[in-house]
Scaffold this motif. Structure first.
Motif, PDB file in Angstrom:
ATOM      1  N   TYR A  40       0.841  -1.197   0.000  1.00  0.00           N
ATOM      2  CA  TYR A  40       0.000   0.000   0.000  1.00  0.00           C
ATOM      3  C   TYR A  40       0.875   1.246   0.000  1.00  0.00           C
ATOM      4  O   TYR A  40       2.104   1.184   0.173  1.00  0.00           O
ATOM      5  CB  TYR A  40      -0.923  -0.010   1.222  1.00  0.00           C
ATOM      6  CG  TYR A  40      -0.194  -0.096   2.549  1.00  0.00           C
ATOM      7  CD1 TYR A  40       0.124   1.051   3.268  1.00  0.00           C
ATOM      8  CD2 TYR A  40       0.186  -1.333   3.077  1.00  0.00           C
ATOM      9  CE1 TYR A  40       0.795   0.980   4.485  1.00  0.00           C
ATOM     10  CE2 TYR A  40       0.855  -1.418   4.289  1.00  0.00           C
ATOM     11  CZ  TYR A  40       1.170  -0.260   4.987  1.00  0.00           C
ATOM     12  OH  TYR A  40       1.850  -0.328   6.174  1.00  0.00           O
ATOM     13  N   ASN A  41       0.237   2.386  -0.199  1.00  0.00           N
ATOM     14  CA  ASN A  41       0.949   3.652  -0.221  1.00  0.00           C
ATOM     15  C   ASN A  41       1.396   4.006   1.200  1.00  0.00           C
ATOM     16  O   ASN A  41       0.589   4.031   2.130  1.00  0.00           O
ATOM     17  CB  ASN A  41       0.053   4.755  -0.796  1.00  0.00           C
ATOM     18  CG  ASN A  41       0.848   5.984  -1.203  1.00  0.00           C
ATOM     19  OD1 ASN A  41       1.533   6.581  -0.383  1.00  0.00           O
ATOM     20  ND2 ASN A  41       0.748   6.352  -2.470  1.00  0.00           N
ATOM     21  N   LEU A  64     -11.453  -0.830   0.955  1.00  0.00           N
ATOM     22  CA  LEU A  64     -10.303  -0.485   0.121  1.00  0.00           C
ATOM     23  C   LEU A  64     -10.360  -1.179  -1.240  1.00  0.00           C
ATOM     24  O   LEU A  64     -10.872  -2.295  -1.376  1.00  0.00           O
ATOM     25  CB  LEU A  64      -9.010  -0.853   0.848  1.00  0.00           C
ATOM     26  CG  LEU A  64      -8.813  -0.173   2.217  1.00  0.00           C
ATOM     27  CD1 LEU A  64      -7.533  -0.667   2.881  1.00  0.00           C
ATOM     28  CD2 LEU A  64      -8.794   1.345   2.064  1.00  0.00           C
ATOM     29  N   VAL A 124      -0.707   1.869  -7.229  1.00  0.00           N
ATOM     30  CA  VAL A 124      -0.812   2.123  -5.789  1.00  0.00           C
ATOM     31  C   VAL A 124      -0.018   3.382  -5.427  1.00  0.00           C
ATOM     32  O   VAL A 124      -0.449   4.176  -4.578  1.00  0.00           O
ATOM     33  CB  VAL A 124      -0.311   0.903  -4.991  1.00  0.00           C
ATOM     34  CG1 VAL A 124      -0.288   1.202  -3.491  1.00  0.00           C
ATOM     35  CG2 VAL A 124      -1.193  -0.309  -5.272  1.00  0.00           C
ATOM     36  N   ASP A 131      -5.885   1.338  -3.748  1.00  0.00           N
ATOM     37  CA  ASP A 131      -5.426   1.437  -2.364  1.00  0.00           C
ATOM     38  C   ASP A 131      -4.307   0.440  -2.047  1.00  0.00           C
ATOM     39  O   ASP A 131      -3.460   0.711  -1.201  1.00  0.00           O
ATOM     40  CB  ASP A 131      -6.593   1.205  -1.400  1.00  0.00           C
ATOM     41  CG  ASP A 131      -7.657   2.284  -1.529  1.00  0.00           C
ATOM     42  OD1 ASP A 131      -7.301   3.478  -1.443  1.00  0.00           O
ATOM     43  OD2 ASP A 131      -8.833   1.931  -1.728  1.00  0.00           O
ATOM     44  N   LEU A 132      -4.359  -0.697  -2.698  1.00  0.00           N
ATOM     45  CA  LEU A 132      -3.352  -1.721  -2.412  1.00  0.00           C
ATOM     46  C   LEU A 132      -3.289  -2.744  -3.528  1.00  0.00           C
ATOM     47  O   LEU A 132      -4.189  -2.833  -4.375  1.00  0.00           O
ATOM     48  CB  LEU A 132      -3.658  -2.441  -1.102  1.00  0.00           C
ATOM     49  CG  LEU A 132      -4.835  -3.436  -1.095  1.00  0.00           C
ATOM     50  CD1 LEU A 132      -4.599  -4.543  -0.066  1.00  0.00           C
ATOM     51  CD2 LEU A 132      -6.154  -2.707  -0.808  1.00  0.00           C
TER      52      LEU A 132
END
Length: 282
Positions: free
Chosen positions: A139-140, A157, A201, A207-208
């Protein structure tokens, strides 16, 4: 791991045959003893193990163009336990590997392969696995940490699509089966690309992404910039594929994998190649 020479393997195989012959003769089984003598005179059988390159550090070509990586080291360890065989390693692309093992051009194929219905129908797959692909949520790094699929469900998400042929759908399905009140949705797309997933991402489009940590670690620091990874959330067992006609070889490899797991050899190879033990979550 030091590889035995073919001559040494032949000597050991002949010794085994001689011991078998003596034992059988003592039991009065002359015809079987004669067969053992005939078999003992044969050379050690060469088995071609095909690895698909470009998958560092699992299967790749080293600086000399030889097959290398985790899967290769496991099969070198298996080779040491089987005096009746001599393993020869070749490199070929994934499709050539698959077709070659199916047709018998190669007896074995290795490339961090997962068990699925299609492979079980096409190849012999040992009962004991040779490794584990560890699965993480990527993820970010600027976002709130994602530690589990429960986070994914609770926060709604958006997950980057994954290929249906890989092992990620197995992981998501396992979670959904065990958590009927926290179903996670993921789109399947055969054109899925890990590099594109990481970029999506990074930009916040998704989101992921869910991926194999050994694969994620292959990418450059630039490709992983601004990303964070959860602790492993699951594993996928990995296996060699074996030609359908090679039942004796299949049984021998399966027994060796069980032994190498029990005596800690597989964990040792994992630590040497990956820097951690993929069997801790076994």
């Amino acid at each position: 791991m030091k590889k035995n020479s073919k001559n040494l393997k032949r000597t050991v195989a002949l010794a085994y045959a001689a011991i078998l012959t003596i034992g059988l003769t003592a039991c009065g089984n002359d015809s079987t003893a004669s067969n053992a003598n005939a078999n003992g005179d044969q050379d050690v059988r060469t088995i071609t193990v095909c690895a698909a390159p470009g998958f560092f550090p699992i299967t790749y070509a080293d600086d000399d163009g030889n097959a290398a990586g985790y899967d290769v080291e496991v099969f070198k360890a298996i080779d040491e336990l089987l005096p009746q065989y001599e393993f020869k390693f070749e490199l070929a692309d994934k499709e050539t590997l698959n077709v070659g093992v199916q047709t018998g051009t190669y007896q074995v194929g290795i490339n961090m392969l997962f068990r699925n219905a299609e492979r079980e129908e096409t190849y012999l797959i040992p009962e004991h696995n040779m490794g584990n692909a560890t699965i993480g949520l990527i993820y970010n790094a600027s976002a709130e940490p994602i530690t589990s699929f429960q986070d994914v469900y609770d926060r709604g998400l958006k997950i980057y699509p994954t290929t249906p042929a890989g092992g990620i759908p197995q992981v998501v399905n396992r979670w959904n089966e065990a958590h009927p009140d926290a179903q996670v949705e993921i789109e399947l797309d055969s054109s899925m690309n890990t590099a594109d997933a990481l970029a999506a991402v990074q930009t916040g489009e998704y989101d992921l992404t869910i991926n194999i940590l050994q694969v994620y670690n292959m990418y450059s620091e630039e490709a992983r910039a601004g990303l964070a990874v959860s602790d492993p959330v699951d594993i996928i067992h990995t296996y060699p594929i074996i030609n359908k006609n090679e039942t004796e070889l299949y049984e021998a490899i399966d027994k060796c994998l069980a032994q190498l797991y029990e005596d800690g050899t597989l964990s040792k190879i994992s630590k040497e190649i990956f820097g951690f033990d993929v069997f801790e979550l076994q």
